[in-house]
Design a protein around this motif. Structure first.
Motif, PDB file in Angstrom:
ATOM      1  N   UNK A 171      28.439 -34.975  43.303  1.00 22.40           N
ATOM      2  CA  UNK A 171      29.132 -35.716  42.232  1.00 22.40           C
ATOM      3  C   UNK A 171      28.559 -35.370  40.860  1.00 22.40           C
ATOM      4  N   UNK A 172      27.243 -35.245  40.792  1.00 26.02           N
ATOM      5  CA  UNK A 172      26.592 -34.941  39.502  1.00 26.02           C
ATOM      6  C   UNK A 172      27.062 -33.563  39.004  1.00 26.02           C
ATOM      7  N   UNK A 173      27.115 -32.595  39.925  1.00 30.27           N
ATOM      8  CA  UNK A 173      27.535 -31.244  39.520  1.00 30.27           C
ATOM      9  C   UNK A 173      29.002 -31.236  39.080  1.00 30.27           C
ATOM     10  N   UNK A 174      29.831 -31.971  39.793  1.00 37.87           N
ATOM     11  CA  UNK A 174      31.250 -32.037  39.402  1.00 37.87           C
ATOM     12  C   UNK A 174      31.390 -32.738  38.046  1.00 37.87           C
ATOM     13  N   UNK A 175      30.617 -33.808  37.848  1.00 36.82           N
ATOM     14  CA  UNK A 175      30.684 -34.561  36.583  1.00 36.82           C
ATOM     15  C   UNK A 175      30.220 -33.676  35.417  1.00 36.82           C
ATOM     16  N   UNK A 176      29.130 -32.921  35.640  1.00 31.93           N
ATOM     17  CA  UNK A 176      28.636 -32.033  34.572  1.00 31.93           C
ATOM     18  C   UNK A 176      29.677 -30.972  34.227  1.00 31.93           C
ATOM     19  N   UNK A 177      30.360 -30.454  35.248  1.00 33.70           N
ATOM     20  CA  UNK A 177      31.400 -29.441  35.007  1.00 33.70           C
ATOM     21  C   UNK A 177      32.563 -30.060  34.225  1.00 33.70           C
ATOM     22  N   UNK A 178      32.926 -31.290  34.557  1.00 34.86           N
ATOM     23  CA  UNK A 178      34.033 -31.964  33.857  1.00 34.86           C
ATOM     24  C   UNK A 178      33.661 -32.257  32.403  1.00 34.86           C
ATOM     25  N   UNK A 179      32.410 -32.673  32.171  1.00 36.15           N
ATOM     26  CA  UNK A 179      31.956 -32.949  30.798  1.00 36.15           C
ATOM     27  C   UNK A 179      31.945 -31.660  29.978  1.00 36.15           C
ATOM     28  N   UNK A 180      31.494 -30.568  30.598  1.00 38.04           N
ATOM     29  CA  UNK A 180      31.469 -29.266  29.895  1.00 38.04           C
ATOM     30  C   UNK A 180      32.896 -28.823  29.573  1.00 38.04           C
ATOM     31  N   UNK A 181      33.798 -29.010  30.530  1.00 36.86           N
ATOM     32  CA  UNK A 181      35.202 -28.619  30.314  1.00 36.86           C
ATOM     33  C   UNK A 181      35.822 -29.445  29.189  1.00 36.86           C
ATOM     34  N   UNK A 182      35.444 -30.726  29.118  1.00 34.93           N
ATOM     35  CA  UNK A 182      35.967 -31.624  28.073  1.00 34.93           C
ATOM     36  C   UNK A 182      35.295 -31.338  26.733  1.00 34.93           C
ATOM     37  N   UNK A 183      34.113 -30.708  26.774  1.00 30.81           N
ATOM     38  CA  UNK A 183      33.367 -30.417  25.546  1.00 30.81           C
ATOM     39  C   UNK A 183      32.817 -31.673  24.893  1.00 30.81           C
ATOM     40  N   UNK A 184      32.419 -32.634  25.718  1.00 31.83           N
ATOM     41  CA  UNK A 184      31.886 -33.880  25.151  1.00 31.83           C
ATOM     42  C   UNK A 184      30.484 -34.159  25.700  1.00 31.83           C
ATOM     43  N   UNK A 185      29.769 -35.006  24.968  1.00 30.61           N
ATOM     44  CA  UNK A 185      28.417 -35.398  25.347  1.00 30.61           C
ATOM     45  C   UNK A 185      28.497 -36.533  26.380  1.00 30.61           C
ATOM     46  N   UNK A 186      27.636 -36.469  27.397  1.00 34.88           N
ATOM     47  CA  UNK A 186      27.612 -37.522  28.422  1.00 34.88           C
ATOM     48  C   UNK A 186      27.411 -38.914  27.811  1.00 34.88           C
ATOM     49  N   UNK A 187      26.715 -38.961  26.659  1.00 34.68           N
ATOM     50  CA  UNK A 187      26.422 -40.268  26.035  1.00 34.68           C
ATOM     51  C   UNK A 187      27.681 -41.008  25.581  1.00 34.68           C
ATOM     52  N   UNK A 188      28.789 -40.283  25.462  1.00 39.88           N
ATOM     53  CA  UNK A 188      30.015 -40.964  25.024  1.00 39.88           C
ATOM     54  C   UNK A 188      30.757 -41.608  26.198  1.00 39.88           C
ATOM     55  N   UNK A 189      30.273 -41.424  27.415  1.00 41.64           N
ATOM     56  CA  UNK A 189      30.899 -42.035  28.601  1.00 41.64           C
ATOM     57  C   UNK A 189      30.420 -43.488  28.727  1.00 41.64           C
ATOM     58  N   UNK A 190      31.367 -44.410  28.832  1.00 48.46           N
ATOM     59  CA  UNK A 190      30.962 -45.813  29.012  1.00 48.46           C
ATOM     60  C   UNK A 190      31.491 -46.420  30.316  1.00 48.46           C
ATOM     61  N   UNK A 191      32.089 -45.575  31.159  1.00 54.22           N
ATOM     62  CA  UNK A 191      32.607 -46.055  32.445  1.00 54.22           C
ATOM     63  C   UNK A 191      32.574 -44.916  33.455  1.00 54.22           C
ATOM     64  N   UNK A 192      31.972 -45.185  34.622  1.00 53.27           N
ATOM     65  CA  UNK A 192      31.998 -44.192  35.715  1.00 53.27           C
ATOM     66  C   UNK A 192      32.542 -44.894  36.956  1.00 53.27           C
ATOM     67  N   UNK A 193      33.648 -44.384  37.469  1.00 55.11           N
ATOM     68  CA  UNK A 193      34.203 -44.914  38.720  1.00 55.11           C
ATOM     69  C   UNK A 193      34.134 -43.781  39.732  1.00 55.11           C
ATOM     70  N   UNK A 194      33.383 -44.011  40.799  1.00 61.03           N
ATOM     71  CA  UNK A 194      33.164 -42.952  41.790  1.00 61.03           C
ATOM     72  C   UNK A 194      33.759 -43.385  43.127  1.00 61.03           C
ATOM     73  N   UNK A 195      34.700 -42.613  43.608  1.00 56.70           N
ATOM     74  CA  UNK A 195      35.332 -42.911  44.898  1.00 56.70           C
ATOM     75  C   UNK A 195      34.598 -42.145  45.994  1.00 56.70           C
ATOM     76  N   UNK A 196      34.109 -42.872  46.989  1.00 57.37           N
ATOM     77  CA  UNK A 196      33.468 -42.229  48.132  1.00 57.37           C
ATOM     78  C   UNK A 196      33.465 -43.167  49.326  1.00 57.37           C
ATOM     79  N   UNK A 197      33.494 -42.572  50.529  1.00 53.47           N
ATOM     80  CA  UNK A 197      33.258 -43.333  51.758  1.00 53.47           C
ATOM     81  C   UNK A 197      31.971 -42.863  52.406  1.00 53.47           C
ATOM     82  N   UNK A 198      31.294 -41.937  51.739  1.00 56.72           N
ATOM     83  CA  UNK A 198      30.035 -41.413  52.257  1.00 56.72           C
ATOM     84  C   UNK A 198      28.956 -41.512  51.172  1.00 56.72           C
TER      85      UNK A 198
END
Ligand code: UT7
Length: 325
Positions: free
Chosen positions: A58-85
């Motif tokens: 999840x961390x690697x996918x999130x970092x890739x999404x933040x890089x693609x968006x070109x934004x700083x992680x500090x601007x994220x104020x909500x994380x919703x993570x879907x998992x059953x594992x």
């Protein structure tokens, strides 16, 4: 009239390095590449290393999404993570992601709707953003189903794989029409009468064990196409769009036969369907954002495209989302 829309700023994904082919499975259990390909469309899947947890994917996918968006992680104020594992029964895997990204404000939580998890998480984040309480969200689907498979059960172990995908959403003011960019409509359903058709036979509150995935495959298959097409018709009715208007159909990747039958019933042209089940298998909540990331990266999904998501899974749960990219 203006409305707040949850606009996608970027997406990303991560697959573990290890690829497990049908041929390798056929060497271990009573199955064959032919059977798996013909019944499911799956040719290979990725399997997480022993020391690679759902949060790591999840961390690697999130970092890739933040890089693609070109934004700083500090601007994220909500994380919703879907998992059953999840890594642990608690705390939520989402807080491990939050911590790894160096975020200590806002809120992070997990959501569990099995294979429908990404559509449920997207809907949840969209509702938070449209309510005006949060501005930028990470929506993640991340799974290590290899950990809950019975590797002696050929009816299930050939179907699933591991991986993670993520999107970054931003609340933006728009005109409030279907020409807007962003999440245009979402439709979620569940029906617990079917809970014993696809389940894990363990849990902290019952057996005190993790358990293994059990599925009446034929029963799930029987309901899948009807449920999927119902919620997509709901999305069409809510927006006035038809199958012709859809640029890309990015379904949950469980079985190519289910995807083909759903697209056929809805009159969605085969060339509009994004398929990754051959390479990823069924990665549950991760399958849609994984497929999305492939189609964005190879240039198929472009700004302004109308993208239709759908998923169906354990519970049963099912849902659809229509997004203008
Ligand atoms: O993501 C959550 C939602 N999950 C799904 O959407 C999965 C839905 N279900 C399916 O995709 C399909 O039902 C399966 C792929 C799981 C199974 O395909 P099917 O066409 O429904 O096959 P079946 O279960 O009716 O089994 C047909 C035969 C059986 O043998 P008999 O009874 O006809 O002798 C099975 O024992 O295939 C046998 N079989 C296998 N043979 C070789 C079952 N698994 C395997 C296997 N290799 N891996």
């Amino acid at each position: 009239m203006t409305a707040i829309r949850s606009v996608v700023l970027g997406c990303g994904s991560y697959l573990p390095e290890r690829v497990l082919t049908n041929a390798e499975l056929a060497a271990r259990i009573d199955t064959s590449d032919d059977w798996i390909v013909q019944r499911t469309g799956i040719r290979e899947r990725h399997i997480a290393a022993d020391d690679e947890f759902t949060s790591h994917l999840a961390i690697k996918a999130a970092q890739a999404a933040l890089a693609d968006a070109g934004i700083d992680a500090q601007s994220i104020d909500l994380i919703v993570l879907a998992t059953s594992t999840p890594d642990n029964t608690f705390p939520a895997t989402a807080v491990a992601v939050q911590h790894a990204l160096g975020i200590n404000h806002g809120v992070a939580f997990d959501l569990q709707a099995v294979c429908s998890g990404f559509v449920f998480a997207l809907t949840t984040a969209d509702n938070f953003l449209r309510a005006g309480t949060h501005k930028r969200a990470l929506v993640i689907g991340a799974e290590t189903f290899s950990r809950i498979l019975d590797w002696n059960d050929r009816g299930t172990c050939v179907l699933f794989g591991d991986g993670a995908g993520a999107v970054v959403l931003e609340a933006q003011p728009h005109a409030g029409t279907t020409a807007d960019r962003g999440v245009l409509t979402t439709h979620l359903r569940s029906d617990g009468r079917h809970k014993a058709k696809l389940f894990v036979d363990g849990g902290p509150g019952s057996t005190k064990t993790v358990g293994h995935l059990r599925m009446e495959g034929r029963e799930v298959f029987k309901h899948a196409v009807g449920m999927i097409t119902d919620v997509i018709v709901d999305a069409f009715n809510a927006t006035g769009f038809t199958a012709e208007d859809i640029t890309w159909f990015i379904p949950h990747q469980a079985n190519k036969r289910i995807i083909d039958a759903s697209a056929h019933k809805l009159h969605i042209a085969p060339q509009k369907v994004v398929l990754t089940v051959d390479k990823h298998g069924n990665t549950s909540a991760a399958s849609i954002p994984l497929a999305l990331a492939v189609a964005v990266k190879d240039g198929r999904v472009k700004k302004g495209d109308l993208v239709l998501f759908e998923a169906m899974g354990g519970g049963f749960t099912w849902g659809s989302a229509l997004v203008r990219w």
